[in-house]
Design a protein around this motif. Structure first.
Motif, PDB file in Angstrom:
ATOM      1  N   LYS A 282       0.835  -1.202   0.000  1.00  0.00           N
ATOM      2  CA  LYS A 282       0.000   0.000   0.000  1.00  0.00           C
ATOM      3  C   LYS A 282       0.873   1.256   0.000  1.00  0.00           C
ATOM      4  N   ILE A 283       1.960   1.233   0.772  1.00  0.00           N
ATOM      5  CA  ILE A 283       2.860   2.384   0.807  1.00  0.00           C
ATOM      6  C   ILE A 283       3.491   2.599  -0.560  1.00  0.00           C
ATOM      7  N   LEU A 284       3.923   1.508  -1.186  1.00  0.00           N
ATOM      8  CA  LEU A 284       4.537   1.605  -2.508  1.00  0.00           C
ATOM      9  C   LEU A 284       3.549   2.149  -3.528  1.00  0.00           C
ATOM     10  N   HIS A 285       2.298   1.680  -3.443  1.00  0.00           N
ATOM     11  CA  HIS A 285       1.253   2.161  -4.354  1.00  0.00           C
ATOM     12  C   HIS A 285       0.994   3.654  -4.132  1.00  0.00           C
ATOM     13  N   ALA A 286       0.977   4.069  -2.862  1.00  0.00           N
ATOM     14  CA  ALA A 286       0.756   5.494  -2.554  1.00  0.00           C
ATOM     15  C   ALA A 286       1.901   6.352  -3.083  1.00  0.00           C
ATOM     16  N   MET A 287       3.116   5.851  -2.963  1.00  0.00           N
ATOM     17  CA  MET A 287       4.265   6.610  -3.466  1.00  0.00           C
ATOM     18  C   MET A 287       4.226   6.714  -4.989  1.00  0.00           C
ATOM     19  N   ILE A 288       3.790   5.662  -5.630  1.00  0.00           N
ATOM     20  CA  ILE A 288       3.655   5.698  -7.094  1.00  0.00           C
ATOM     21  C   ILE A 288       2.661   6.771  -7.500  1.00  0.00           C
ATOM     22  N   GLN A 289       1.545   6.831  -6.791  1.00  0.00           N
ATOM     23  CA  GLN A 289       0.550   7.856  -7.091  1.00  0.00           C
ATOM     24  C   GLN A 289       1.076   9.248  -6.772  1.00  0.00           C
ATOM     25  N   GLU A 290       1.787   9.377  -5.667  1.00  0.00           N
ATOM     26  CA  GLU A 290       2.319  10.682  -5.256  1.00  0.00           C
ATOM     27  C   GLU A 290       3.318  11.219  -6.279  1.00  0.00           C
ATOM     28  N   GLN A 291       4.114  10.324  -6.851  1.00  0.00           N
ATOM     29  CA  GLN A 291       5.100  10.723  -7.850  1.00  0.00           C
ATOM     30  C   GLN A 291       4.539  10.741  -9.269  1.00  0.00           C
ATOM     31  N   SER A 292       3.248  10.394  -9.406  1.00  0.00           N
ATOM     32  CA  SER A 292       2.577  10.352 -10.718  1.00  0.00           C
ATOM     33  C   SER A 292       3.316   9.430 -11.682  1.00  0.00           C
ATOM     34  N   LEU A 293       3.696   8.259 -11.184  1.00  0.00           N
ATOM     35  CA  LEU A 293       4.409   7.285 -12.004  1.00  0.00           C
ATOM     36  C   LEU A 293       3.436   6.341 -12.685  1.00  0.00           C
ATOM     37  N   SER A 294       3.790   5.910 -13.882  1.00  0.00           N
ATOM     38  CA  SER A 294       3.037   4.848 -14.550  1.00  0.00           C
ATOM     39  C   SER A 294       3.717   3.534 -14.195  1.00  0.00           C
ATOM     40  N   ALA A 295       3.397   3.012 -13.034  1.00  0.00           N
ATOM     41  CA  ALA A 295       4.104   1.844 -12.518  1.00  0.00           C
ATOM     42  C   ALA A 295       3.176   0.995 -11.664  1.00  0.00           C
ATOM     43  N   PHE A 296       3.638  -0.224 -11.382  1.00  0.00           N
ATOM     44  CA  PHE A 296       2.885  -1.160 -10.564  1.00  0.00           C
ATOM     45  C   PHE A 296       3.766  -1.607  -9.404  1.00  0.00           C
ATOM     46  N   PRO A 297       3.174  -1.797  -8.214  1.00  0.00           N
ATOM     47  CA  PRO A 297       3.959  -2.283  -7.080  1.00  0.00           C
ATOM     48  C   PRO A 297       3.990  -3.806  -7.045  1.00  0.00           C
ATOM     49  N   ALA A 298       5.083  -4.355  -6.549  1.00  0.00           N
ATOM     50  CA  ALA A 298       5.198  -5.802  -6.372  1.00  0.00           C
ATOM     51  C   ALA A 298       6.067  -6.053  -5.152  1.00  0.00           C
ATOM     52  N   VAL A 299       5.478  -6.625  -4.097  1.00  0.00           N
ATOM     53  CA  VAL A 299       6.192  -6.878  -2.851  1.00  0.00           C
ATOM     54  C   VAL A 299       6.148  -8.373  -2.566  1.00  0.00           C
ATOM     55  N   VAL A 300       7.288  -8.947  -2.196  1.00  0.00           N
ATOM     56  CA  VAL A 300       7.364 -10.376  -1.923  1.00  0.00           C
ATOM     57  C   VAL A 300       8.155 -10.594  -0.638  1.00  0.00           C
ATOM     58  N   VAL A 301       7.753 -11.605   0.134  1.00  0.00           N
ATOM     59  CA  VAL A 301       8.483 -12.015   1.327  1.00  0.00           C
ATOM     60  C   VAL A 301       9.308 -13.250   0.970  1.00  0.00           C
ATOM     61  N   ALA A 302      10.593 -13.216   1.248  1.00  0.00           N
ATOM     62  CA  ALA A 302      11.481 -14.347   0.935  1.00  0.00           C
ATOM     63  C   ALA A 302      12.541 -14.457   2.018  1.00  0.00           C
ATOM     64  N   LYS A 303      13.234 -15.591   2.028  1.00  0.00           N
ATOM     65  CA  LYS A 303      14.220 -15.825   3.099  1.00  0.00           C
ATOM     66  C   LYS A 303      15.364 -14.823   3.055  1.00  0.00           C
TER      67      LYS A 303
END
Length: 731
Positions: free
Chosen positions: A512-533
């Motif tokens: 959600k934070i990444l998505h909000a930052m994308i909107q704040e910066q007016s980027l044409s981008a998608f967020p992708a977050v993953v949990v890994a070891k």
């Protein structure tokens, strides 16, 4: 009661009182009593039946669409506006809401003027029609201002009056019926300036009453049940009335009388006084219906806060939510029309507004159906997307055929209002079919793309950039955005080390934070977050799984390790990404500008060592230069050679590459036995330097690190590129 709250109490009407009766009384109104004889006289019986049939086809198709949407959503106040806005979105809804409100307000004037025309025949000579119309409009306003409940009750008395007047006409027409006269009146006899379409425009407002019930949606006990049943019944009943009336008029009086006598029905009827009573009753009831419907439309628009100036009209009375401010606004508009126009002028304008509304309503139902959204589950089963599309196309064609100039004006008005609302920060909290339409289109395109043979000509940058927590590596975000601003797709990846069970909540919040930052910066981008070891496992997981079908990342954008210890881990990651068939861009940026989006001065230097990595490097440089902020920079294609005798040949080769690639740029050949020194000296003032690389073999990570550091030196901005292929400069 606040302006944002719908009415929870107050009037609740049945199918008969809230839909059928208002629809019938609006349809059987001023046009039927005062202008239908004129239509028959001009068009002839056959073409008149065609006009009635064409009008009814449009209204039936629209009623089917109306019924489908009305049974698919919780219907509140606002009628067609509510349905269109909740389907096509607030932009189209707001545009058509204003037009529909204006059409309903003008309809009040049309019916009042019709009443005045009939009334002046029974008043002393010299009586001012404008004064009569004004007094009538004030009385209509007063009746509606008292409350819808009282108005609905007197409609039954008005309906009875209309039925009695029609019976009087039919009996008189039957007695005077002459088959030979009917034969003479079958064919048209248009006067100068009249045609089928002018008669259609004059008649069509008579059938627009199908929305009278829908406009009362906020006051119905069960809108989803009452609107389909009551509206379809009213359409069928009035179709029989108009068709039979056309035949009886054509067979009972001469063409000249039909054209020249606005009260020809009274002359035919067995009891002329009944026709006068019917005219008064029908015109007043239609005026009352429009005066009730129009305020509820604009009240609904105002409550949705689409237009700031209209928000005061959203207020309703404290007791039952009656839109008294909106009623006053409707009265003022209708009174202005009474002063400015006559019946023949207003009718075509109303026709255009209603046709535009009906067209968009049909279009909304069409899109709802073809998107196959699981939420589209109408209980009304007699609507199909082909019927809705036919209704939308039919409305558009009829608008053009009636008067293409006014049709263009109506379209421009809708487009202008839509454009205004698109630029307004609307906080519409309802769903619409735009996302469903986009989803269905995307689904079809993805399936089609899956079956298409790939060609290097169609290569586009689909970049997976690992921006870190909260854009901790902003230079990767900026660089990725420059590469994909016009033609590509940018995904910003983030890896959370640890166990998924322990970090599920954090993963959701970081996305959600990444998505909000994308909107704040007016980027044409998608967020992708993953949990890994660990970080490497997370990167490898996202590289493998991100995307859908053929639409998946083809280039991975990473930050460059600045220590040899990190390079030992990073080297294995580079080998694995290469093994997965992805290109890699490692961005080494040591300068720290005050603003990450600032554009550095200088050229973009691509150091050519062959096609293996060179084609991708040139293409990436071209993509950056295509960004508006980079257009004044220059691409330089450079190569180091160790002997001067090969300069001309290499220069010609580099120029041929750019020409073949259709990319503007300069070329330069540098003679040096020390490539690292040549690169650092030549490109020390460059904005960006692109160098090819090859991932280190296992166990050679230390050597790779020191060799890279020696090659790059103090250059502040370097992109190391390893291409997986898939593109060609000449494509």
């Amino acid at each position: 009661m606040s302006d944002a709250q719908p009415r929870e109490s107050g009037n609740r009407f049945s199918t008969l009182s809230g839909v059928f009766t208002p629809c019938v009384l609006t349809i059987l109104g001023v046009i039927m009593f005062l202008r239908f004889g004129f239509v028959v006289g001009q068009s002839g019986v056959i073409l008149t039946l065609g006009i009635v049939a064409a009008s009814k086809v449009i209204t039936v198709l629209t009623t089917l669409s109306l019924s489908a949407i009305a049974t698919n959503t919780k219907f509140k106040g606002g009628g067609a506006y509510f349905l269109i806005s909740r389907s096509l979105g607030p932009e189209f809804g707001g545009a058509i809401g204003l037009m529909f409100f204006a059409a309903q307000a003008l309809s009040v004037a049309m019916y009042v003027i019709g009443f005045t025309e009939a009334a002046t025949n029974y008043l002393p000579d010299g009586t001012s029609p404008t004064l009569v119309a004004t007094i009538t409009n004030i009385l209509v306003f007063a009746c509606v201002a008292i409350g819808a409940g009282w108005t609905i009750k007197i409609q039954f008395l008005i309906l009875a009056s209309v039925i009695v007047s029609l019976l009087s006409f039919y009996i008189g027409a039957w007695q005077d019926f002459d088959s030979q006269l009917l034969s003479k009146n079958l064919s048209p006899g248009f006067a100068d300036g009249e045609s089928f379409w002018t008669m259609f425009a004059l008649f069509f407002p008579a059938v627009t009453g199908i929305m009278a019930g829908a406009n009362m949606s906020g006051d119905l006990k069960d809108p989803a049940r009452s609107i389909p049943r009551g509206t379809l019944a009213a359409v069928a009943f009035t179709a029989v009335v108009y068709a039979s009336q056309a035949i009886m008029l054509g067979g009972s009086t001469s063409r000249a009388e039909l054209v020249g006598n606005t009260l020809v029905m009274a002359d035919i009827a067995i009891m002329p006084a009944m026709i006068a009573m019917g005219v008064f009753a029908a015109t007043l009831s239609s005026a009352l219906g429009s005066m009730m419907g129009a305020p509820r439309i604009i009240q609904s628009v105002a409550r949705d806060r689409l237009f700031r100036l209209l928000q005061p009209l959203g207020l309703g009375s404290a007791r039952d939510g009656e839109p008294r401010r909106a009623i006053l606004a409707t009265f003022l508009i209708s009174q202005a029309a009474i002063f400015a126009a006559d019946l023949n002028t207003i009718a075509p304008l109303i026709t255009m507004a209603f046709l535009a509304t009906y067209g968009l309503l049909n279009l909304a139902t069409f899109y709802e159906a073809i998107t196959k959204n699981p939420s589209y589950r109408p209980r009304f089963l007699y609507s199909h997307w082909t019927l809705s599309l036919a209704g939308a196309v039919g409305c558009g064609l009829v608008m053009l055929l009636i008067d293409w100039r006014w049709a263009i004006v109506a379209a421009v008005m809708v487009a202008a209002l839509h454009s205004y609302l698109s630029r307004t920060d609307l906080n519409a909290d309802w769903g619409n079919l735009n996302s469903g339409l986009l989803f269905e289109r995307t689904r079809r395109n993805l399936l089609k793309l899956e079956d298409e043979l790939y060609h290097p000509k169609n290569w586009r940058p689909f970049i997976l950039a690992f921006s870190g927590t909260g854009f901790s590596r902003p230079h990767l975000v900026v660089f990725g955005s420059w590469l994909t601003s016009k033609t590509g797709v940018l995904t910003l990846g983030q890896v959370i080390p640890g166990d998924l069970g322990d970090h599920q909540t954090r993963r959701d919040s970081q996305e959600k934070i990444l998505h909000a930052m994308i909107q704040e910066q007016s980027l044409s981008a998608f967020p992708a977050v993953v949990v890994a070891k660990d970080y490497v496992a997370g990167v490898e997981a996202l590289v493998q799984c991100q995307g859908l079908g053929r639409l998946r990342p083809n280039t991975v954008l990473l930050g460059c390790p600045l220590t040899v210890d990190r390079m030992r881990i990073f080297g294995g990651l580079l080998r694995n990404i290469e093994g997965l068939g992805r290109s890699v861009v490692v961005l080494r940026r040591v300068d720290q500008p005050d603003h990450q989006w600032s554009i550095p001065r200088g050229t973009i230097d691509v150091w050519w060592r062959g096609r293996a990595n060179g084609e991708l490097m040139v293409l990436l440089a071209h993509l950056i230069l295509d960004h508006p902020q980079w257009r004044h920079h220059t691409l330089r294609l450079l190569r180091v050679v160790d002997r001067a005798d090969g300069i001309d040949e290499v220069e010609s080769h580099l120029q041929g590459l750019l020409k073949e690639a259709r990319i503007l740029g300069k070329t330069k050949v540098v003679v040096s036995s020390d490539p690292a020194s040549a690169i650092q000296t030549t490109s020390r003032d460059a904005a960006f330097v692109l160098l090819g690389m090859e991932p280190p073999q296992a166990g050679q990570e230390d050597e790779f690190f020191y060799r890279t550091e020696a090659l790059v030196g103090n250059l502040p901005r370097v992109a190391l590129v390893r291409s997986a292929g898939g593109m060609r400069l000449e494509s």
